[in-house]
Enzyme design. Sequence first.
Site, PDB file in Angstrom:
ATOM      1  N   ARG A  40       0.814  -1.216   0.000  1.00 44.95           N
ATOM      2  CA  ARG A  40       0.000   0.000   0.000  1.00 44.95           C
ATOM      3  C   ARG A  40       0.851   1.272   0.000  1.00 44.95           C
ATOM      4  O   ARG A  40       0.482   2.276  -0.611  1.00 44.95           O
ATOM      5  CB  ARG A  40      -0.938  -0.034   1.217  1.00 44.95           C
ATOM      6  CG  ARG A  40      -1.919   1.139   1.306  1.00 44.95           C
ATOM      7  CD  ARG A  40      -2.880   0.915   2.473  1.00 44.95           C
ATOM      8  NE  ARG A  40      -3.600   2.127   2.828  1.00 44.95           N
ATOM      9  CZ  ARG A  40      -4.799   2.479   2.336  1.00 44.95           C
ATOM     10  NH1 ARG A  40      -5.380   1.711   1.434  1.00 44.95           N
ATOM     11  NH2 ARG A  40      -5.392   3.585   2.717  1.00 44.95           N
ATOM     12  N   ILE A  66      -7.112   7.621  -1.659  1.00 45.04           N
ATOM     13  CA  ILE A  66      -6.968   6.172  -1.547  1.00 45.04           C
ATOM     14  C   ILE A  66      -7.834   5.764  -0.367  1.00 45.04           C
ATOM     15  O   ILE A  66      -7.731   6.328   0.725  1.00 45.04           O
ATOM     16  CB  ILE A  66      -5.495   5.752  -1.350  1.00 45.04           C
ATOM     17  CG1 ILE A  66      -5.367   4.233  -1.205  1.00 45.04           C
ATOM     18  CG2 ILE A  66      -4.833   6.472  -0.194  1.00 45.04           C
ATOM     19  CD1 ILE A  66      -3.914   3.737  -1.170  1.00 45.04           C
ATOM     20  N   SER A  67      -8.724   4.804  -0.597  1.00 44.07           N
ATOM     21  CA  SER A  67      -9.712   4.451   0.421  1.00 44.07           C
ATOM     22  C   SER A  67      -9.074   3.808   1.645  1.00 44.07           C
ATOM     23  O   SER A  67      -7.989   3.214   1.578  1.00 44.07           O
ATOM     24  CB  SER A  67     -10.760   3.492  -0.165  1.00 44.07           C
ATOM     25  OG  SER A  67     -11.517   4.123  -1.160  1.00 44.07           O
ATOM     26  N   GLN A  68      -9.774   3.919   2.754  1.00 48.59           N
ATOM     27  CA  GLN A  68      -9.414   3.242   3.998  1.00 48.59           C
ATOM     28  C   GLN A  68      -9.181   1.751   3.713  1.00 48.59           C
ATOM     29  O   GLN A  68      -9.947   1.132   2.967  1.00 48.59           O
ATOM     30  CB  GLN A  68     -10.560   3.439   4.980  1.00 48.59           C
ATOM     31  CG  GLN A  68     -10.461   2.720   6.293  1.00 48.59           C
ATOM     32  CD  GLN A  68     -11.759   2.859   7.085  1.00 48.59           C
ATOM     33  OE1 GLN A  68     -12.798   3.194   6.530  1.00 48.59           O
ATOM     34  NE2 GLN A  68     -11.690   2.589   8.368  1.00 48.59           N
ATOM     35  N   PRO A  69      -8.154   1.131   4.282  1.00 47.89           N
ATOM     36  CA  PRO A  69      -7.876  -0.285   3.990  1.00 47.89           C
ATOM     37  C   PRO A  69      -9.081  -1.199   4.202  1.00 47.89           C
ATOM     38  O   PRO A  69      -9.338  -2.090   3.367  1.00 47.89           O
ATOM     39  CB  PRO A  69      -6.736  -0.629   4.958  1.00 47.89           C
ATOM     40  CG  PRO A  69      -6.033   0.676   5.170  1.00 47.89           C
ATOM     41  CD  PRO A  69      -7.109   1.716   5.151  1.00 47.89           C
TER      42      PRO A  69
END
Length: 211
Positions: A40, A66-69
Site C-alpha cells: 500500500r 486512496i480508500s481506507q484499507p
Amino acid sequence: MTHRDSDPWAAAAESMVADQIVFRGVRDPVVLDAMRSVPRHLFVPEGDRTRAYDDGPLSIGHGQTISQPYIVALMTELARLNAASRVLEVGTGCGYQTAVLAACAGEVWTIEIEPELSERAASTLAALRVENVHRRVGDGSLGWPEEAPFDAIVVTAAPAEVPPALGDQLGEGARLVIPLGTSVQELFVFTREADELRRERSIGVRFVPLR
C-alpha cells in the site's frame, strides 16, 4: 530475526489486516492475502508513506483519495471474486484497489477520469509486475461495453444513483459493489438476476463524488 521484524512495511501490513480488517469481519482468505501482499505504501504520495497503513483514507491529489484499507477489503470481499473473474473497476485512482482486485481475479478493466492519476497508477502497477489489468481514461459511468458482461463491477466513487450502463454490463449472477448518495452515502451490492437487480445494503461510507 523474522521477516516481520526485518521488513517494517510487512509488519505494518500484518497489523493492518489483523487490527483493521479481520477485526471488522472480513474473512475471505484470498482477500486477506491480497491486503497483506499488495504494498500500500507504494501507492500513496511519498510524504504520506509513514501513514499508508493507518486506519483511514489519504489524499492522492486531484480531489481524489486512496480508500481506507478496511473499505478496500470489504468491497473486494463483497464482489465475490475467483481466479476466473472478469472485473470492471470504475475509478482507478492511485491503483491500489486495482492491484487488490487483480490479486483476487482473473482480469481487471479499470477506468479513471484523470489522465495523470491513470498514468501514475499504470507506472506503479507495472513496477509491481501486475499484468492482468487493462486501463482506460474516460467516463467510468459508461462502463466498458465492448468487454461486457462482467462478473463484478466495483465503483470507487459515489454517484447519486446507479449509472444505467453499469447495471446493463453485469452478467447473470454478477455483483455491482457501489457507494450511493450525496450528503449521506451507503455502500450497496446489486446482483443481476435475469432482468432485475437485487439490492442489498452494506454500511455507511464516505466517498468522493463520481464524475
